[in-house]
Design an enzyme around this catalytic site. Structure first.
Site, PDB file in Angstrom:
ATOM      1  N   HIS A 277       0.840  -1.204   0.000  1.00 46.12           N
ATOM      2  CA  HIS A 277       0.000   0.000   0.000  1.00 46.12           C
ATOM      3  C   HIS A 277       0.873   1.252   0.000  1.00 46.12           C
ATOM      4  O   HIS A 277       1.893   1.322   0.681  1.00 46.12           O
ATOM      5  CB  HIS A 277      -1.037   0.005   1.127  1.00 46.12           C
ATOM      6  CG  HIS A 277      -0.516  -0.005   2.528  1.00 46.12           C
ATOM      7  ND1 HIS A 277      -0.128   1.145   3.178  1.00 46.12           N
ATOM      8  CD2 HIS A 277      -0.336  -1.014   3.410  1.00 46.12           C
ATOM      9  CE1 HIS A 277       0.263   0.839   4.412  1.00 46.12           C
ATOM     10  NE2 HIS A 277       0.155  -0.470   4.574  1.00 46.12           N
ATOM     11  N   GLU A 323      -4.797   2.220   2.609  1.00 50.01           N
ATOM     12  CA  GLU A 323      -5.039   0.969   3.337  1.00 50.01           C
ATOM     13  C   GLU A 323      -5.303   1.267   4.806  1.00 50.01           C
ATOM     14  O   GLU A 323      -6.187   0.684   5.426  1.00 50.01           O
ATOM     15  CB  GLU A 323      -3.807   0.054   3.209  1.00 50.01           C
ATOM     16  CG  GLU A 323      -3.957  -1.322   3.872  1.00 50.01           C
ATOM     17  CD  GLU A 323      -3.512  -1.373   5.331  1.00 50.01           C
ATOM     18  OE1 GLU A 323      -3.804  -2.355   6.009  1.00 50.01           O
ATOM     19  OE2 GLU A 323      -2.878  -0.404   5.809  1.00 50.01           O
ATOM     20  N   HIS A 422       3.562   2.428  12.699  1.00 49.04           N
ATOM     21  CA  HIS A 422       2.706   3.600  12.945  1.00 49.04           C
ATOM     22  C   HIS A 422       3.338   4.624  13.897  1.00 49.04           C
ATOM     23  O   HIS A 422       2.621   5.321  14.605  1.00 49.04           O
ATOM     24  CB  HIS A 422       1.327   3.185  13.485  1.00 49.04           C
ATOM     25  CG  HIS A 422       0.559   2.297  12.551  1.00 49.04           C
ATOM     26  ND1 HIS A 422      -0.687   1.816  12.857  1.00 49.04           N
ATOM     27  CD2 HIS A 422       0.844   1.824  11.311  1.00 49.04           C
ATOM     28  CE1 HIS A 422      -1.133   1.069  11.856  1.00 49.04           C
ATOM     29  NE2 HIS A 422      -0.214   1.055  10.898  1.00 49.04           N
TER      30      HIS A 422
HETATM   31 ZN   LIG Z   1       0.613  -1.548   6.290  1.00 50.87          ZN
END
Ligand SMILES: [Zn+2]
Length: 469
Positions: A277, A323, A422
């Site tokens: 992604h 995504e 993240h």
């Molecule tokens: Zn990912």
């Protein structure tokens, strides 16, 4: 002797016809492709280019728009035969400002980040008492509306594993914590980051409100800050905190799936679908999530093309849009290609960082397991073992897998993945160039041999669909 040889040859060709095996000279070519990939730096160059020239690219952000232009140009410069962009629409979420501070009895700033999809706090922030729950389940056990406007804090820590299996149980607090807390009367929810590191960097990620429950702001503490807050709460249950989130949905955005094709010589209308992604979260430069997946699959297809091999089917690299906020690109791709879904022969997405591949699993019809074993033979020298026949394929393949497409997973070592996932620490220096090459070698072998396989891998296998974590 000669007679035995003829009988053996006849026997082998009969077996090949029956189980649809890949020609043995193709396995030799794939082995050469694999060895060449281990000496090639294209993948790292792609990833360095994306993280340097684009950087953070949250869905709908200016970085996302830059990434689409970057991807199109990169496919073209790598010599792909065809480059396509397809629009993907979604609500745009924005992060402007965020902070947290313990007001009393131990005034200190805490490192937090808003969860994607969260609403804002009132201007100046929200100040309330903190109530700790060791797990989401514990929070769900207290009586409804009993929290009287407190901030619910869920403190359990995710477990480190190679296959990422610690993520599923832990992430429920992120996705559903706000709903549980609101139903108990909380004014906001704070969670310990869903991550395995000890850096003072919080992990963002999507949360989702459900209808009929009050929406409350949601944020994650870095792991050390979660420890700190728990230490305060061991001393007193009167800890007051101010949480300020200036975030929220602001209208709609359009991004694009960017597709690069190496067109097949014999069955150009049939696709082997690999990819990653293109979007990332906004805090880091998205090197491991999922710049690596984009680079691995772009480089694998490029190597096939540059080596002069002629894939019979089209090798399609899809860089999916947004995504992170809900598989928007994956769903748009499936919708746009519904009518030709049966010509999507098999797919695999790379979306678990850049750690070495250690296992190859499939989800194909029984008659194709022989071909899968052959692919695995060529993968084996890379340290890859054969997995089961219930592969997930990757998050962006969920809609196509559910529609019936055969999939494979090249399982990556994710031991360190959730240290970075993240966070602002998701940067290029975390990627081992040698491990990246091993991934590219594996994807090149998988894509090439799947394109050369004379049979198919089955469609609509009637197996129960499983959710990818
Ligand atoms: Zn990912």
């Amino acid at each position: 002797m000669r007679c035995l040889f003829i009988i053996m040859t006849l026997f082998i060709s009969a077996l090949q016809a029956q189980t649809e095996l890949i020609a043995s000279d193709e396995l030799v070519l794939a082995g050469e492709l694999r060895d060449a990939a281990l000496k090639d730096g294209t993948g790292y160059e792609i990833l360095e280019s994306l993280t340097t020239e684009v950087g953070p690219r949250m869905g709908g952000s200016p970085g996302d728009a830059k990434a689409v232009i970057w991807a199109k140009k990169k496919f073209e410069s790598l010599g792909f035969d065809r480059v396509i962009t397809e629009p993907v629409n979604f609500p745009k979420w924005d992060r402007l400002n965020e902070s947290a501070r313990v007001i009393s009895p131990f005034p200190q700033n805490l490192t937090i980040t808003a969860l994607g999809g969260s609403i804002a706090t009132p201007e100046g922030g929200l100040t309330a008492k903190v109530v700790e729950f060791s797990t989401l389940a514990e929070l769900m056990e207290v009586p409804d509306n009993s929290l009287n406007g407190a901030i619910a804090y869920i403190s359990n820590r995710m477990e480190r594993t190679r296959d990422g299996s610690g993520y599923g149980p832990a992430v429920a607090a992120r996705s559903g914590g706000a709903n549980a807390a609101a139903s108990k009367g909380a004014s906001a929810v704070l969670i310990r980051s869903i991550g395995t590191d000890s850096d003072r960097l919080p992990h963002t990620g999507m949360m989702r409100y459900v209808d009929d429950i009050t929406k409350i702001p949601a944020a994650a503490l870095s792991n050390p800050d979660a420890d700190l807050l728990s230490s305060m709460l061991r001393r007193t249950d009167e800890v007051t905190l101010n949480l300020l989130l200036s975030v929220g949905f602001v209208g709609k955005a359009t991004s694009y799936n960017v597709i690069g094709d190496i067109v097949g010589t014999e069955r150009p209308e049939e696709y082997i679908v690999i990819g990653g992604h293109l979007d990332s979260w906004d805090l880091g430069t998205g090197a491991v999530d999922d710049g690596a997946g984009c680079a691995i699959t772009m480089a694998a297809a490029t190597l096939i093309k540059q080596s002069g091999l002629k894939p019979k089917r089209t090798i399609r690299v899809v860089l999916y849009a947004n995504e992170e906020q809900g598989l928007y690109g994956a769903r748009a791709y499936h919708e746009a290609h519904k009518a030709e879904m049966k010509r999507h022969i098999i797919g695999a997405e790379s979306d678990f960082g850049a750690g070495r591949v250690y296992r190859f699993s499939s989800r194909v019809k029984p008659g194709a397991l022989g071909a899968i074993d052959q692919i695995n033979q060529v993968l084996a020298p890379l340290g890859i073992s054969r997995g089961d026949n219930n592969a997930g394929g990757g998050p962006d393949l969920i809609p196509m897998r559910a529609a019936g497409m055969a999939v494979a997973t090249l399982h990556q070592d994710g031991t360190d993945y959730f240290d970075l996932h993240h966070t602002a620490n998701d940067t290029l220096d975390k990627v081992d160039p040698e491990a990246l090459k091993q991934n590219i070698a594996a994807y090149a072998v998988f894509a090439y041999l799947s394109a050369q396989h004379p049979g198919d891998f089955g469609f609509d296998l009637g197996l129960e669909n499983q959710q990818e974590n």
